[in-house]
Design an enzyme around this catalytic site. Structure first.
Site, short mmCIF file in Angstrom:
data_model
loop_
_atom_site.label_atom_id
_atom_site.label_comp_id
_atom_site.label_asym_id
_atom_site.label_seq_id
_atom_site.Cartn_x
_atom_site.Cartn_y
_atom_site.Cartn_z
N ALA A 260 -2.39 15.84 3.95
CA ALA A 260 -1.48 15.86 2.81
C ALA A 260 -1.90 14.77 1.83
CB ALA A 260 -0.03 15.64 3.27
N ASN A 263 0.84 12.68 -4.06
CA ASN A 263 1.05 12.73 -5.50
C ASN A 263 2.55 12.61 -5.81
OD1 ASN A 263 -1.75 13.69 -5.56
ND2 ASN A 263 -0.88 15.65 -4.94
N GLU A 294 4.08 10.96 3.76
CA GLU A 294 3.82 11.10 2.32
C GLU A 294 5.00 10.61 1.50
OE1 GLU A 294 0.81 11.76 1.61
OE2 GLU A 294 0.38 12.25 3.69
#
Length: 817
Positions: A260, A263, A294
């Site tokens: 992953a 962003n 993430e």
């Protein structure tokens, strides 16, 4: 050195003379269905104290460069665009052409074989934004970004920020907060979308979960959204800082090189997390952990970013640690530390014993080195050391230091010094000695216990806090310790109370897994676990025992055939499916790489796996794990009759219903043994014309014994996609070693050409995946001696693979004694 390989020193100089106030990036993706190029116009507002600098761009060409509205000469060497005549505050506009990628780097394009639809997504870390738009490609030149994306009107288009307006086929997104180039993102295509919301006090966060249309039937969006909401709730409270990036999209994309990417506002994941085949609870737990990893990056990495890649650990180690921490605290996967001990630390221990190991705070001189530093040190060792730090200073003080860090450095860039200052202020401890011992050294300490003297012996002494358990039989015969001792190690030897360590007990150092060190069980403890491993009721303790024995096996201190025998006896009784999966994976490595009498052990292991597949509870996770172990073992043993009986339905196993991926696993085993034909494999593909089906077909055809020459040509002379490269390598290296031994010399001959001519992602896959598992290290030694000036990143890959081979040869020799 190629101008594409940016160095730390030159980017540091550029940061001293350039500041960036805004980017406006226009991408024309309207021709994505047919064209190999796309148009880009990047407008950059900057201030420069030098009249000259450069922009980074790895594209098809640059058509025009303007400075303050004045067109200037285009000076472009394929990697850098020279800027001359800057006058303080300037606006630079570059008109260029980018190339769609098939390697997972830059703007990747994928055509779905299931329905012919085209999907695009970006992947930049560490430095591939420059493959899409001209920019200052370094993390410390942050700026707000406005993206304008022209794409087919029926497509969904996403970026870091919310969609502000649509002008015809052009989507205009709101400006981002100041962020680094490598975490900007664009996703475009007919993606399937599921929406949700997270409410954090007065903050409402719009959520989206996306995948290809042909995978929509497999997308369990509700489960993903549940983890997402739980994570946002947890991190808001733990960090005392609101989620800083508005909306939160998560996109599962094809042919992804990573697990992953963080962003902000537009997280991308490998679509292997959309489970097309049967999945175990441990797989769902790993997905949840990745989602939380993430999400932690939104603060550690996106809000506060390292200045350069030598402090990569500042984001990755924290996210790795917080992924497990949040899983335990906020989700149903409360056993996340078991998986951490079994999987993540195994990766760290392996990486940290290579000749190329490096401190957690590494010396990263350029981008090639940065690309290879996304490794077990930066992630798993760093996270393990942070777990030790939390035990050392206290969890509250640790989290309070993180809160202070965010408040001080929001939207900025930091180094180790900044982090230590925040942690010292929160814990009121001087951490300089701790940092020197843990962050600036290499290799794991090894801990052993001397029962006779009542001491713990520590190699490579470091200050560490750990617990020691003496597992003794209770009234039910279980090996337990309800009151483990807390011990602080400072030097080579530390006294410990072992009064309870009588006959039939196990002394378990690092109970609770609070520190990072290889633990050796003493002989008396080994004798107990070899007869009574299943009598340890605590999952984490059993995990630590398995981990200790596996590390000793890798170090040729515990015979590999002895480890396989232990697995044959106790894996069938292992209640935790995650521990079982790790033990089965380790055993497969022992069978294929470490044992001396491989053929005999292979057959016995395959027999055990099949017996347990049949005996396991129908439809259970345990049955699925034994299925995977057996189908993998069948690649190396003669199981053609069993394989074909299962495929044809002549044999059935209660609870096992073969899906497409499972059928491909059987066909791959048949192909590797020479028991399948291309026509048969083509027929299977006709029934599974999907992205996963095409990759599986490529691997199976590549595994056929008579296909080595064709596969070698495809890998070295053609340009398959990243996924197809992986499949071809998997097929090429399956089956018997004699099939591909003739390619040892061509492998070493091609190395420098491959490293020069291919993207680093594809080159790495070829260098690592095709490394010959010979009976000696002579060829690798010779190449290294004859190529002292080869690129350092390439030499690192060869050195590491040579070390893995040497380790296997040592283990094999020890097993033969």
């Amino acid at each position: 050195m190629s101008t594409a390989n940016l160095t730390r020193s030159e980017t540091a100089h550029r940061a001293r003379v350039v500041t960036v106030s805004a980017y406006d990036v226009a991408l024309d993706l309207s021709g994505a269905l047919t064209d190999g190029e796309f148009g880009v116009v990047a407008t950059i507002a900057l201030a420069a104290s030098s009249p000259e600098t450069w922009l980074d761009f790895l594209g098809a060409g640059v058509d025009r460069v303007e400075i303050d509205g004045r067109e200037t000469e285009v000076e472009y060497d394929g990697a850098r665009i020279a800027l001359r005549g800057l006058t303080g505050a300037s606006t630079v506009r570059v008109h260029g052409r980018g190339l769609y990628s098939r390697t997972g780097e830059g703007l990747h394009r994928f055509v779905d074989p299931a329905d012919g639809e085209t999907y695009l997504y970006t992947q930049y870390e560490p430095a591939d934004a420059r493959r899409v738009f001209p920019c200052f490609e370094q993390p410390d030149l942050k700026a707000p970004f406005t993206f304008r994306v022209t794409a087919p009107s029926e497509w969904l288009v996403l970026s870091n920020e919310r969609l502000e307006r649509t002008d015809g086929d052009t989507r205009v997104f709101a400006p981002t907060q100041p962020i680094s180039t490598y975490i900007t993102a664009v996703v475009a295509g007919p993606y399937h979308r599921v929406e949700g919301r997270s409410v954090q006090h007065d903050l409402i966060i719009d959520l989206g979960v996306h995948c290809r249309k042909s995978l929509a039937q497999y997308l369990d969006a509700d489960a993903i959204l549940d983890v997402t909401r739980a994570g946002l709730d947890f991190f808001h409270d733990a960090f005392d800082y609101e989620y800083p990036f508005g909306k939160y999209d998560q996109v599962f994309v094809p042919e992804y090189n990573l697990g992953a990417m963080e962003n902000p506002g537009c997280v991308t994941f490998t679509e292997s997390y959309v489970f097309r085949s049967a999945a175990t609870r441990s797989q769902y737990a790993r997905r949840a952990n990745t989602i939380l990893h993430e999400m932690a990056h939104m603060w550690f990495g996106d809000l506060v970013t390292m200045r350069w890649w030598d402090d990569l650990w500042l984001k990755e180690s924290f996210a790795d640690y917080m992924g497990s921490y949040a899983s335990v605290a906020a989700t149903e996967f409360t056993d996340a530390w078991v998986a951490f001990a079994q999987r993540r630390k195994a990766w760290a221990y392996s990486q940290d014993q290579l000749p190329t190991t490096h401190p957690i705070v590494a010396d990263i001189v350029d981008l090639e080195a940065a690309k290879l530093n996304f490794d077990g040190i930066t992630y798993a060792k760093g996270a393990s050391v942070l777990k030790q730090l939390a035990a050392f200073v206290g969890e509250y003080e640790f989290l309070d230091g993180a809160r202070l860090y965010f408040r001080r450095h929001a939207y900025g860039n930091t180094t180790l010094t900044d982090l230590l200052a925040a942690l010292q202020d929160s814990s009121l401890r001087d951490l300089e000695a701790w940092a020197a011992a843990w962050l600036q050294t290499t290799g794991p300490s090894t801990l052993t216990v001397d029962r006779a003297r009542g001491v713990i012996v520590q190699t490579d002494p470091r200050p560490q806090r750990l617990d020691v358990a003496v597992l003794a039989p209770n009234a039910d015969g279980e090996l337990v310790d309800d009151a483990p001792q807390e011990v602080h190690l400072t030097g080579a030897e530390t006294s410990v109370d072992l009064a309870a360590a009588g006959d039939g007990t196990v002394v378990l150092l690092n109970d609770g897994d609070h520190t990072y060190a290889k633990v050796r069980l003493d002989a008396a403890s080994v004798a107990v676990v070899e007869s009574s491993l299943d009598r340890i009721p605590d999952d984490l303790r059993r995990s630590l025992v398995w981990s200790s024995l596996w590390n000793a096996t890798r170090d040729a201190e515990y015979r590999p055939s002895r480890f396989v025998d232990l697995a044959r006896r106790f894996a069938p009784r292992e209640p935790h499916e995650g521990i079982l999966a790790s033990v089965l994976a380790d055993t497969a490595v022992a069978v294929e790489r470490y044992v001396a009498d491989r053929d005999a052990v292979r057959s016995a292991w395959a027999d055990t796996a099949y017996e347990q597949l049949v005996a396991a509870d129908a439809g259970s996770d345990h049955q699925l794990e034994w299925w995977r172990a057996w189908s993998a073992a069948a690649v190396h043993t003669d199981r053609a009759a069993q394989l074909r009986d299962l495929l044809s339905g002549r044999t059935s196993i209660d609870g096992l219903v073969l899906d497409a991926e499972q059928r491909w696993a059987l066909w791959f085993a048949l192909a590797a043994r020479g028991d399948a034909t291309v026509a048969e494999l083509d027929a299977v593909l006709d029934s599974d014309r999907t992205g996963a089906g095409e990759v599986a077909h490529t691997a199976a055809v590549a595994a056929l014994p008579d296909g080595a020459a064709r596969v070698w040509t495809a890998l070295t002379e053609e340009s398959p996609s990243n996924e197809k490269v992986g499949a071809l390598v998997r097929g090429f290296t399956a089956g018997e070693r004699s099939r591909v031994a003739a390619y040892d010399a061509p492998y070493y001959a091609m190395l420098e050409d491959v490293w020069r001519d291919r993207s680093i992602e594809i080159a790495r896959r070829l260098v690592v995946g095709l490394f010959p598992p010979a009976d000696t290290t002579d060829d690798a030694d010779r190449w290294l001696a004859e190529h002292p000036d080869a690129p350092a990143a390439l030499r690192r890959q060869v050195i590491e693979q040579r070390d893995h081979l040497a380790r296997a040869l040592r283990a094999r020799a020890a097993d033969a004694e």
